[in-house]
Design an enzyme around this catalytic site. Structure first.
Site, short mmCIF file in Angstrom:
data_model
loop_
_atom_site.label_atom_id
_atom_site.label_comp_id
_atom_site.label_asym_id
_atom_site.label_seq_id
_atom_site.Cartn_x
_atom_site.Cartn_y
_atom_site.Cartn_z
N CYS A 12 45.38 28.89 46.26
CA CYS A 12 44.93 28.22 45.04
C CYS A 12 46.11 28.26 44.06
O CYS A 12 47.07 29.01 44.27
CB CYS A 12 43.75 28.97 44.45
N HIS A 40 45.34 39.21 49.00
CA HIS A 40 44.63 39.81 50.13
C HIS A 40 45.11 39.21 51.44
O HIS A 40 44.32 38.66 52.20
CB HIS A 40 43.12 39.59 49.99
N HIS A 74 44.51 39.06 39.96
CA HIS A 74 43.19 39.63 39.64
C HIS A 74 43.09 40.20 38.23
O HIS A 74 42.00 40.40 37.72
CB HIS A 74 42.87 40.79 40.58
N CYS A 96 46.02 35.59 36.71
CA CYS A 96 45.67 34.16 36.74
C CYS A 96 45.05 33.78 35.39
O CYS A 96 44.17 34.48 34.88
CB CYS A 96 44.67 33.91 37.87
N GLU A 126 39.52 42.53 40.37
CA GLU A 126 39.20 41.66 39.23
C GLU A 126 38.04 42.23 38.42
O GLU A 126 38.06 42.22 37.18
CB GLU A 126 38.85 40.25 39.74
N CYS A 202 35.37 30.28 40.01
CA CYS A 202 36.54 29.40 39.89
C CYS A 202 36.35 28.11 40.70
O CYS A 202 35.93 28.15 41.86
CB CYS A 202 37.77 30.14 40.39
N SER A 231 37.86 38.64 49.47
CA SER A 231 36.49 38.36 49.07
C SER A 231 36.19 36.86 49.26
O SER A 231 35.19 36.46 49.85
CB SER A 231 36.38 38.77 47.60
N ASN A 232 37.12 36.05 48.79
CA ASN A 232 36.98 34.61 48.90
C ASN A 232 37.00 34.17 50.37
O ASN A 232 36.29 33.27 50.78
CB ASN A 232 38.12 34.01 48.05
S1 SF4 Z 1 40.66 32.51 39.55
FE1 SF4 Z 1 41.26 33.25 41.55
S2 SF4 Z 1 40.74 31.55 42.95
FE2 SF4 Z 1 40.81 30.71 40.86
S3 SF4 Z 1 42.87 29.92 40.56
FE3 SF4 Z 1 42.82 32.02 39.78
S4 SF4 Z 1 43.49 33.29 41.48
FE4 SF4 Z 1 42.90 31.31 42.33
#
Ligand code: SF4
Length: 292
Positions: A12, A40, A74, A96, A126, A202, A231-232
């Site tokens: 992502c 991860h 995270h 992020c 996170e 997200c 997790s994702n």
């Molecule tokens: S919140 Fe997590 S899944 Fe969404 S863009 Fe940020 S790192 Fe990527």
């Protein structure tokens, strides 16, 4: 046999950004340590280690006085920033921006006296960061079955860890709303107790569901590549398996078994938001070789 890598899979933008920051910072040649695994995915961690990125645990933080430490996507609780200041550690903050926004929103509600409920996994980095923004007071639940741990009679707001699944979030939100309203009916309160549900899942994760489902259904066999503690990855693999029961979860190409592809005309490869493109390409080559 046709083997295709899902063009919607892979990092992502939040993870791309974190890795870009790490690689940019490493150019100076000064040591850089990531507080916890940067993503991860063990294969990507190995690649970055070769470039000079060490991974350290929170317990080792105290030994890094005066050094540079990267905060991964995270995010971290406020206590980490305070400890870094105390120890003279320079933080390279690669949290992020989506996660930063969730932290800020949680903080605002917490400061306004709300009970904070987080739909997520207690020991996920996170979530530890998010809970830190409530002085450790947020209630973390991962299913409707745990809803009894949420106090009634308090103004409450529900948030989500960014990588959870939407269906469960809305199930929890519906149940909490019902209970809080039931509670109000059973008291002499003049006004209804405030309840908000903030869907902070997200878009980079939730948007993938539909496309992954279609891709998985269109192939005879699916190979899903992710770190086992992603997790994702677990959520997306669940979707993949639902759409195609002939789905297999692997962390690296060495786990591929040729027998999975007997009679298959098409094989699809997909991955989590933390799965690098180069790894999926390597899996593709390994599958093609296994079919020879
Ligand atoms: S919140 Fe997590 S899944 Fe969404 S863009 Fe940020 S790192 Fe990527």
């Amino acid at each position: 046999m046709k083997v295709t890598v899902d063009r919607n899979a892979g990092f992502c933008w939040g993870v791309v950004r974190t890795i870009d920051i790490a690689e940019e910072e490493m150019k100076s040649g000064e040591p850089l340590s990531s507080l916890g695994p940067i993503i991860h995915n063990p294969m990507e961690i190995e690649r970055l280690k070769a470039e000079g990125l060490e991974t350290i645990a929170l317990e080792d933080f105290g030994q890094l006085r005066g050094k540079r430490v990267l905060i991964r996507a995270h995010g971290e609780p406020p206590s980490t920033y305070a400890n870094a200041r105390r120890l003279g550690i320079t933080l390279i903050d690669a949290t992020c921006p989506v996660v930063t926004k969730v932290q800020e929103r949680i903080r605002k509600f917490y400061d306004n006296g709300y009970q904070i409920v987080i739909f997520g996994k207690k020991d996920h980095a996170e979530v530890i960061g998010l809970v830190g923004h409530t002085n450790g007071e947020a209630v973390v639940i991962k299913s409707v079955a745990e809803i009894d741990t949420v106090a009634q009679g308090k103004k409450t707001v529900l948030f989500s860890q960014t990588t959870m699944d939407k269906a469960t979030f809305y199930e929890i939100a519906g149940e909490l709303r019902k209970r809080i309203q039931d509670f109000v009916v059973g008291t002499f309160e003049e006004s209804a107790i405030d309840f908000h549900a903030k869907d902070t899942i997200c878009g980079q994760v939730s948007g993938r569901d539909k496309k992954l489902r279609e891709f998985a259904a269109a192939n005879d066999v699916m190979v899903f590549v992710a770190g086992r503690n992603s997790s994702n990855g677990k959520v997306l693999y669940g979707i993949c398996r639902e759409a195609n029961p002939r789905s297999h979860f692997i962390e690296h190409p060495g786990e591929i078994q040729a027998r999975w592809f007997s009679d298959a005309k098409t094989v699809g490869i997909s991955g989590a938001t933390s799965t690098p493109q180069w790894l999926m390409e390597r899996v593709k080559e390994a599958i093609e070789q296994s079919a020879v």
